[in-house]
Design a protein around this motif. Sequence first.
Motif, short mmCIF file in Angstrom:
data_model
loop_
_atom_site.label_atom_id
_atom_site.label_comp_id
_atom_site.label_asym_id
_atom_site.label_seq_id
_atom_site.Cartn_x
_atom_site.Cartn_y
_atom_site.Cartn_z
N GLU A 173 0.79 -1.26 0.02
CA GLU A 173 0.11 0.15 0.13
C GLU A 173 1.13 1.38 -0.02
O GLU A 173 0.12 2.49 -0.16
N TYR A 174 2.28 1.19 0.39
CA TYR A 174 3.07 2.28 0.23
C TYR A 174 3.32 2.71 -1.24
O TYR A 174 3.40 1.93 -2.29
N PRO A 175 3.49 4.25 -1.46
CA PRO A 175 3.29 4.51 -3.02
C PRO A 175 4.56 4.14 -3.41
O PRO A 175 4.63 4.05 -4.93
N SER A 176 5.69 4.39 -2.94
CA SER A 176 7.01 4.46 -3.86
C SER A 176 7.81 3.01 -3.38
O SER A 176 7.71 2.44 -2.29
N GLU A 177 8.48 2.66 -4.12
CA GLU A 177 9.42 1.31 -3.90
C GLU A 177 10.41 1.76 -2.68
O GLU A 177 10.59 0.79 -1.78
N ALA A 178 10.93 2.85 -2.59
CA ALA A 178 11.79 3.15 -1.45
C ALA A 178 11.04 2.98 -0.19
O ALA A 178 11.54 2.62 0.91
#
Lengths: 214, 214
Positions: A173-178
């Motif tokens: 659910e987190y937007p970026s790969e980092a």
Amino acid sequence: MRLAELSERSGVSTATIKYYLREGLLPPGRRIGATTADYDDTHLRRLRLVRTLIQVGGVPVAKAREVLRHVDDESLGRTIRAGAALWALPRLPEPEAEDDAVVTARAEVDRLLEELGWSTARELAPLSPDHRSLVVAVASLIRLGYRWDARLLAPYARLMHQVAVHDLDNMEEYPSEAERVEAAVASAVLFEPVLKAMHRLAQEEESARRYGLS
Amino acid sequence: MRLAELSERSGVSTATIKYYLREGLLPPGRRIGATTADYDDTHLRRLRLVRTLIQVGGVPVAKAREVLRHVDDESLGRTIRAGAALWALPRLPEPEAEDDAVVTARAEVDRLLEELGWSTARELAPLSPDHRSLVVAVASLIRLGYRWDARLLAPYARLMHQVAVHDLDNMEEYPSEAERVEAAVASAVLFEPVLKAMHRLAQEEESARRYGLS
């Protein structure tokens, strides 16, 4: 934002932030003058992860730097990137002796992974500190005379797999790969105490349901 | 059996056994002469539990004595007897401050227990160190900015309840009540590292299945 605001928003003192900058745990801000730099949300997030590792996880600074180097290595695929960071976390020392209990435990863990069809875990077994931790933990049960074999371990491993499925669903659910990789590392440190306390509470609850409280 | 055989079969030195006898961690043997005593399987089992607590769990001697006093208290029902022993195990210190994160965490844990219908856990909440541990663990997630609420926690708690069901099913296979209570305490100390290692292995396995290894 400036250093003062970064300190305010993160709850970390400016002295500690400067220390993290010097130690390379936090990337430098964008220079905007001879003595000032500008910081952004990536610094805020990184500070959170550094605090998680050092203050909650008790990870030494040099180890934390190694963990973060893997987190930041965009050349790696997600499994290896998060895995390398997690493998760099400190662990309990391993027993030096390959005694009978360790040999038996390794055989049971191998049978367990085969029965479960965990092919990656089997493939990575010679490298994985988690595989070694499992062998060591099962060996200490065996050494004390508790008979734990692949058949008894399997239902637990299946439930922990379901836990891992929820972990990865949440991570996605987190937007970026980092952010996803950071969340995987932070939750490995922070979520173990949650699961442990839930487990104990659940034991009390189930015991009361079966046998009552008196 | 004599002291020498008890030492041989338990793998604990006679000097250490004598120390445990003096400290009241092991009940005295049956006197059969001026300087000799006879020991039986209950002593062997008790030695195993004492080693589990002290050598694996790192429990101090005075604490171990307190845990064993509860284990031996036949006046208690099974839930309370095992529960009291587990509650006596040492824990991480609690944070002194009732800050916002602790208040929020307690509200989420209360909602969680209500949603799950864990009525005993709710009833025992003001007394239970496990309830406090869960609140503290969730508070540290919240303090670092990870949003964990009752909705996100619930699937994990349901899985840990299934783990507890297996725990009690296994415990019930022991023939005597004393052994069942001993097994409950020993597994609380010894089984956490097993679950933790399984959880990490399962994360690697699931990650490789979803995203591959490269």
